[in-house]
Scaffold this motif. Structure first.
Motif, PDB file in Angstrom:
ATOM      1  N   SER A  27       1.028  -1.198   0.093  1.00 53.66           N
ATOM      2  CA  SER A  27       0.243   0.158  -0.252  1.00 53.66           C
ATOM      3  C   SER A  27       1.205   1.980   0.074  1.00 53.66           C
ATOM      4  O   SER A  27       0.338   2.314  -0.531  1.00 53.66           O
ATOM      5  CB  SER A  27      -0.845  -0.136   1.627  1.00 53.66           C
ATOM      6  OG  SER A  27      -1.740   1.473   1.674  1.00 53.66           O
ATOM      7  N   TRP A  28       2.026   1.132   0.771  1.00 50.25           N
ATOM      8  CA  TRP A  28       2.715   1.540   0.873  1.00 50.25           C
ATOM      9  C   TRP A  28       4.080   2.749  -0.159  1.00 50.25           C
ATOM     10  O   TRP A  28       5.503   3.968  -0.141  1.00 50.25           O
ATOM     11  CB  TRP A  28       4.000   2.356   2.900  1.00 50.25           C
ATOM     12  CG  TRP A  28       2.711   2.419   3.385  1.00 50.25           C
ATOM     13  CD1 TRP A  28       1.031   2.969   3.325  1.00 50.25           C
ATOM     14  CD2 TRP A  28       3.039   1.956   4.220  1.00 50.25           C
ATOM     15  NE1 TRP A  28       1.033   2.306   4.304  1.00 50.25           N
ATOM     16  CE2 TRP A  28       1.592   1.685   5.101  1.00 50.25           C
ATOM     17  CE3 TRP A  28       3.575   1.651   5.293  1.00 50.25           C
ATOM     18  CZ2 TRP A  28       1.766   1.725   6.806  1.00 50.25           C
ATOM     19  CZ3 TRP A  28       3.861   1.088   6.575  1.00 50.25           C
ATOM     20  CH2 TRP A  28       2.583   0.893   7.630  1.00 50.25           C
ATOM     21  N   GLN A  29       4.022   1.287  -0.880  1.00 50.22           N
ATOM     22  CA  GLN A  29       4.981   0.989  -2.003  1.00 50.22           C
ATOM     23  C   GLN A  29       6.274   1.328  -1.112  1.00 50.22           C
ATOM     24  O   GLN A  29       7.647   1.503  -2.171  1.00 50.22           O
ATOM     25  CB  GLN A  29       4.826   2.253  -3.121  1.00 50.22           C
ATOM     26  CG  GLN A  29       4.004   1.929  -3.888  1.00 50.22           C
ATOM     27  CD  GLN A  29       3.337   3.410  -5.167  1.00 50.22           C
ATOM     28  OE1 GLN A  29       3.790   3.625  -4.994  1.00 50.22           O
ATOM     29  NE2 GLN A  29       1.735   2.840  -5.840  1.00 50.22           N
ATOM     30  N   VAL A  30       7.332   0.335  -0.547  1.00 54.41           N
ATOM     31  CA  VAL A  30       8.137   0.448   0.204  1.00 54.41           C
ATOM     32  C   VAL A  30       8.181  -1.178   0.438  1.00 54.41           C
ATOM     33  O   VAL A  30       7.152  -1.739   0.551  1.00 54.41           O
ATOM     34  CB  VAL A  30       7.661   0.706   1.428  1.00 54.41           C
ATOM     35  CG1 VAL A  30       7.703   2.592   0.846  1.00 54.41           C
ATOM     36  CG2 VAL A  30       6.966   0.503   2.562  1.00 54.41           C
ATOM     37  N   ASP A  31       9.499  -1.423   0.513  1.00 55.27           N
ATOM     38  CA  ASP A  31       9.448  -2.524   1.339  1.00 55.27           C
ATOM     39  C   ASP A  31       8.981  -3.404   2.748  1.00 55.27           C
ATOM     40  O   ASP A  31       9.248  -2.046   2.825  1.00 55.27           O
ATOM     41  CB  ASP A  31      10.943  -3.361   1.189  1.00 55.27           C
ATOM     42  CG  ASP A  31      12.377  -2.039   1.684  1.00 55.27           C
ATOM     43  OD1 ASP A  31      11.266  -2.039   2.707  1.00 55.27           O
ATOM     44  OD2 ASP A  31      13.601  -2.804   0.991  1.00 55.27           O
TER      45      ASP A  31
END
Length: 179
Positions: A137-141
């Motif tokens: 959702s946050w476009q992070v790992d």
């Protein structure tokens, strides 16, 4: 309240209050809010409903439900974050502090602790799945998602409320606390 939605709101602007950010996040991403609150918790709600409806002692059912919820956020999610190199000890500690009374009540039911142990691997998987959903959702790992949780531990701990997820079960635990 979903941690996914809360995190999206917290990440918007540090200058805004969490409440303002939550309103913004909900209006900007209504489908995400619905998905976060429904998809992630649908099975848990189904199980909770079955337990509260079929257990001869509804307080025992509430204890079982609570211990699963507590384990997910106080143990399983921290374990998942530690595995990716981003411990969330402050969040886990604060969550446990805020839920101590309900936790102590739930532990008084031997069947609840036995049920918890039988389902621990499922709870661990649910925490890993929630972490993956947050990160996507946050476009992070996963590591960055865990770091965000730890950096904002107070807001997350306060908003990861069992009463919001299952108000009926919390009400039943509260009845025991008053005795």
């Amino acid at each position: 309240m979903s941690l996914v939605l809360l995190a999206a709101a917290c990440g918007r602007q540090q200058a805004q209050s969490v409440e303002e950010s939550l309103r913004e996040a909900r209006s900007a991403h209504p489908d995400d809010a619905i998905a976060a609150s429904n998809a992630g918790n649908a099975r848990a709600r189904e199980i909770a409903s079955e337990l509260l409806g079929s257990t001869s002692d509804k307080h025992e059912g509430a204890a079982i439900i609570f211990l699963g919820f507590h384990t997910k956020y106080a143990e399983s999610l921290p374990k998942a974050c530690s595995a990716v190199g981003a411990p969330i000890g402050k969040l886990a500690t604060r969550f446990a502090e805020l839920n101590k009374d309900s936790y102590d009540i739930a532990l008084a039911f031997p069947s609840a602790t036995a049920t918890l142990e039988r389902n621990r691997s499922s709870i661990d998987r649910a925490a890993q799945d929630e972490l993956a959903r947050m990160a996507a959702s946050w476009q992070v790992d996963d590591r960055a998602a865990c770091q965000f949780l730890e950096d904002n531990f107070e807001e997350f701990a306060k908003n990861a409320s069992f009463a919001a997820v299952n108000p009926r079960a919390q009400q039943l635990l509260n009845q025991l606390q008053r005795r």
